[in-house]
Write a protein that holds these residues in place. Sequence first.
Motif, PDB file in Angstrom:
ATOM      1  N   ASP A 177      -9.607   7.799   4.202  1.00  0.00           N
ATOM      2  CA  ASP A 177     -10.547   6.775   4.641  1.00  0.00           C
ATOM      3  C   ASP A 177     -10.113   5.345   4.354  1.00  0.00           C
ATOM      4  O   ASP A 177     -10.946   4.437   4.370  1.00  0.00           O
ATOM      5  CB  ASP A 177     -11.911   7.030   3.996  1.00  0.00           C
ATOM      6  N   TRP A 178      -8.896   5.138   4.001  1.00  0.00           N
ATOM      7  CA  TRP A 178      -8.469   3.765   3.769  1.00  0.00           C
ATOM      8  C   TRP A 178      -7.178   3.508   4.511  1.00  0.00           C
ATOM      9  O   TRP A 178      -6.305   4.360   4.559  1.00  0.00           O
ATOM     10  CB  TRP A 178      -8.301   3.477   2.267  1.00  0.00           C
ATOM     11  N   PHE A 179      -7.082   2.320   5.092  1.00  0.00           N
ATOM     12  CA  PHE A 179      -5.974   2.005   5.975  1.00  0.00           C
ATOM     13  C   PHE A 179      -5.309   0.705   5.533  1.00  0.00           C
ATOM     14  O   PHE A 179      -5.959  -0.147   4.917  1.00  0.00           O
ATOM     15  CB  PHE A 179      -6.482   1.899   7.423  1.00  0.00           C
ATOM     16  N   ILE A 180      -4.059   0.556   5.886  1.00  0.00           N
ATOM     17  CA  ILE A 180      -3.299  -0.638   5.511  1.00  0.00           C
ATOM     18  C   ILE A 180      -3.969  -1.902   6.033  1.00  0.00           C
ATOM     19  O   ILE A 180      -3.812  -2.989   5.470  1.00  0.00           O
ATOM     20  CB  ILE A 180      -1.835  -0.516   6.015  1.00  0.00           C
TER      21      ILE A 180
ATOM     22  N   SER B 226       0.862  -1.185   0.000  1.00  0.00           N
ATOM     23  CA  SER B 226       0.000   0.000   0.000  1.00  0.00           C
ATOM     24  C   SER B 226       0.895   1.231   0.000  1.00  0.00           C
ATOM     25  O   SER B 226       1.800   1.347   0.833  1.00  0.00           O
ATOM     26  CB  SER B 226      -0.888   0.020   1.239  1.00  0.00           C
ATOM     27  N   VAL B 227       0.626   2.149  -0.923  1.00  0.00           N
ATOM     28  CA  VAL B 227       1.480   3.331  -1.088  1.00  0.00           C
ATOM     29  C   VAL B 227       0.725   4.589  -0.667  1.00  0.00           C
ATOM     30  O   VAL B 227      -0.355   4.880  -1.193  1.00  0.00           O
ATOM     31  CB  VAL B 227       1.928   3.467  -2.562  1.00  0.00           C
ATOM     32  N   ASN B 228       1.283   5.310   0.285  1.00  0.00           N
ATOM     33  CA  ASN B 228       0.781   6.642   0.684  1.00  0.00           C
ATOM     34  C   ASN B 228      -0.697   6.652   1.063  1.00  0.00           C
ATOM     35  O   ASN B 228      -1.432   7.584   0.696  1.00  0.00           O
ATOM     36  CB  ASN B 228       1.014   7.660  -0.458  1.00  0.00           C
ATOM     37  N   LEU B 229      -1.143   5.640   1.794  1.00  0.00           N
ATOM     38  CA  LEU B 229      -2.563   5.629   2.165  1.00  0.00           C
ATOM     39  C   LEU B 229      -2.895   6.808   3.072  1.00  0.00           C
ATOM     40  O   LEU B 229      -2.168   7.113   4.020  1.00  0.00           O
ATOM     41  CB  LEU B 229      -2.936   4.320   2.859  1.00  0.00           C
ATOM     42  N   MET B 230      -3.997   7.462   2.762  1.00  0.00           N
ATOM     43  CA  MET B 230      -4.470   8.632   3.512  1.00  0.00           C
ATOM     44  C   MET B 230      -5.969   8.508   3.663  1.00  0.00           C
ATOM     45  O   MET B 230      -6.620   7.719   2.967  1.00  0.00           O
ATOM     46  CB  MET B 230      -4.194   9.929   2.722  1.00  0.00           C
TER      47      MET B 230
END
Lengths: 578, 578
Positions: free
Chosen positions: A531-534, A525-529
């Motif tokens: 409303d979405w999480f790893i 996962s790249v640069n999650l911000m």
Amino acid sequence: MTTARSERAAAEAAQDLLTRHRAPLERAVTAIRTREYWSPYPDEAAAYGELARTAGDEAFHRLLGQEFTSDQPGRDGSVGPGPEDGGESSPYGFGLGITYAHADPDVLLPAMEAAMAGWREAGPWGRAAVCAEILERINARSFELAYAAVHTSGHNFLMAFHAGAVHAQDRGLEAVAYALSEQTRMPTEVTWSKPMPDGRVFSLAKTFTVVPRGVSLVVANRVFPTWNGYPGLFASLATGNAVLVKPHPGAVLPLALTVRIAREVLRESGFDPNLVALAPERPGERLAATLALRPEVRIVDYAGTSEFGEWLEANARQARVFTAKSAVNSLLVESTADYRGMLHNLAFSLALYSGQLCTSPQNLLVPRGGITTDEGHRTYAEVVRDIAATVTDLLTEDASAIAVLGALVGPDVLEDVEHAASGAIGPVALAPRAVAHPDHPRATLRTPVLVALDASREEDRKTFGREWFGPVGFVVAVDSAAHGAEVLGAVTRRAGALTVGVHTTSPEVEALVAEVCEHAGVMLSVNLMGDWFITQSAVYSDLHGTGLNPSGNSVYCDGAYVAERFRTVGVRRYGDAR
Amino acid sequence: MTTARSERAAAEAAQDLLTRHRAPLERAVTAIRTREYWSPYPDEAAAYGELARTAGDEAFHRLLGQEFTSDQPGRDGSVGPGPEDGGESSPYGFGLGITYAHADPDVLLPAMEAAMAGWREAGPWGRAAVCAEILERINARSFELAYAAVHTSGHNFLMAFHAGAVHAQDRGLEAVAYALSEQTRMPTEVTWSKPMPDGRVFSLAKTFTVVPRGVSLVVANRVFPTWNGYPGLFASLATGNAVLVKPHPGAVLPLALTVRIAREVLRESGFDPNLVALAPERPGERLAATLALRPEVRIVDYAGTSEFGEWLEANARQARVFTAKSAVNSLLVESTADYRGMLHNLAFSLALYSGQLCTSPQNLLVPRGGITTDEGHRTYAEVVRDIAATVTDLLTEDASAIAVLGALVGPDVLEDVEHAASGAIGPVALAPRAVAHPDHPRATLRTPVLVALDASREEDRKTFGREWFGPVGFVVAVDSAAHGAEVLGAVTRRAGALTVGVHTTSPEVEALVAEVCEHAGVMLSVNLMGDWFITQSAVYSDLHGTGLNPSGNSVYCDGAYVAERFRTVGVRRYGDAR
């Protein structure tokens, strides 16, 4: 006459199921091909009506302190109601007091084998429609299942409603879609005609029939019994196998409800309910090991610790074993264009369900020289401090903290938290806090403990290189982005990972980490911000697991997950080819 | 400059391959879905031109007595040319005198692992096109490969041209089609957009990349090294793995030629030739066992005896093991509308390649009360006599006999024939006959021996319940059609079968046997007459094996055969979703 009438009614019910579920099943098959967002099960509580949550809570409470009735054959005793007899206790601090029937495998397994004949004849579409109906009825009782998840797995309500109910249903339907797609790749009938050298045509009439492997055993875990259990249950059932569910002793109820609904639907649509059965275990019985070696059992689906998963892989040789095992998930923080957004995303990921997800990040790898951000350069110490402060802010109020955290599922989890908090394994960057639950004073809730480690120290590498299940996170100093990528790859290859992450504004660093992930075999996962999480896995779109690293040998869901649950038997006939 | 030019040439070559092979590959993908007759490789010798057979014979003879040159890394010695050094001997009675390079796995395996990076990048279509080109070049040399098959496996010329060459090429292309189909089920890129409760849309950009498992080991047999070897070789290569071929010591040449052609095509199209390599073994080396346990080896494909197949399944735990093992094929003769046609079909099936096919029928089950035919009732004794007479008629002339039979591949096969012919295991219904080959006076050729047994005798059940490899057939008296079906099912479940048959005019008997086959998990052929025999498997249409009985855990070819040879790694990115 009654029999004839009930047979007719069952046939009509089966036809009705096919009519109702054909379109959504076709839509699900499309979704797993396009990987776009789709779900038939709303994950907004409001979609279920105003009264649904209260009704679900009441339904859950009616189950407490009762015998959980069952019409399965082979009852040879009870499990529960007290903990000494294997009864479940809520991680929120009370005993459920439910009694379950214990089953004699020597009676139950032959009954399950016998149940498969009619089910095999139903064919791929007939079975898929019944599975879709089971899931629809489970969906209608999502709040009851959510409360069951809260008080067995220790979820907060929202996580229970999502991962314990609707998203688990999505995982089930995804497996049904894969099973349907895989079983319908070949025609059921074909005339094969080969032109011969003399000009004649030689023809054979051929049929291809899907046949199941046998009884399928689902060995479920405590933390996500439905989300981790439904893929195997529905993949096996949809491909014609009977499914025996062996729940974790601490989380029987969600699967007992599931099995009961499945049996209801099977019976109503004219199939033998013994196609799905429950096998709760008595304390110390080691029932999973016994069942997994039974000759009738030809498929095993397992989610849990690596130790027993490896035992199954090595020993249940008569079966095809699918495992989901321990994972150590790492995330490299190299640079970011949104420092505040990143901190919030990381803090929430660390706190969610008190780090008890199989996708919770454990190791945050941070270059010791600090990182570049939209707010300027941040030193390693500042990054550690800012992550700790963001976690603290997120969880300051008990009311908001209990909506994010979960109750710890066992005393061993608390022990790990306290050990990490003692400073014995490294400097404590953030001390855990006991959170009081207004409704459940005996619940054990802890905010995450963060420990600062250094990847250049061998002892530290050992510490963060193994799974710390629960709210224990490590902020690990690495020499550079390249070193971080190397550490991330090494941990994944050795200990297994389900998901890894990177925060970077550098295309080179992103490409490097992506290459490491491709080689180590793990989703990135790249640069999650926002409303979405790893921690999250989008059903019908994300693959959960790769089967390439030690976190498991299977994937929710890919072709390999269903292809071996059935086989095809051909018949070729001379003389009646048309 | 030379490098830049050769890189450009390789890129052009790869593009050219894709252009040329796209349509046939798409056609192959359609064929495995419709199961209709199709093949790109003509199985009529005439299609290859008048001179092809002579040219192939000459090419084969040029290989004899020579060093088989190879540019593989890690040569640490030689295999052959004499039998004492592992050199091959033709079952037609002469030594081939060929010397092969022996490889050091410690050098070869790392080179193969290193070769995979560029191959992975080629993607599913790029790899499929290269595989199709390899097969096309093999096809162009079908006669050379046929003569290699004659003098390693002991085939007659037609069987060598079919099963040793063109039909093996079909099996290879079928596996490529499955691999292509399986690897392209998901998009390589997608934007995933989820509507949020507040009306916003949350998006992630996702990529999915196929990654191979690792080095794939093909452990080939002597009787059909290409037909049984190509499925695994091409399934693994097309899914991105490097493939190490360990030939049977008696049948190195067909696979050495295959590997040489594969390496040529790989090099010409800009890939590392070490993606495909050969590992011939020295006498007594047990090289397959050594290689199968290497950590680099993540896939094993095996065809051969059950004993070593079971050893591989139990011990090569780091790899996914696909096996094709021993088979005991039975056929129930209950009634027929074409007695003469049936007798001829049975006689040919028994005689073909002297019963050395894995699909050769071994047990003909005949009701002791006799059978109904278009020529009236025939007693059990008459049926036995008529089958024996038809076999005798078919093979009376040496010239026609050598076109049907094959040379026995080993002294153990001859021993079994002689033991059966001695009367020691039961009354001899047809004695075997030594056939003289005009060109090869030292070849060992035998017509089938038929022994009359009785399924009511335990000793007889033991006799026909195990594999008698070679021209040994049993005519077994059974009580009834139902008893015959039961015996057929029991033998299949215990000893394994690849194919079973029935001759009957009764729909009830056919349905009964079909049900037994569904439960025992084996393909059924009904009333085969004329130009198709129980021994034959139509590539792209028939499934070879079911994976459900002890004759093997895998199928040529189904989704399960390719799905686990690769995995998918996803990357999801926030911020650049479009």
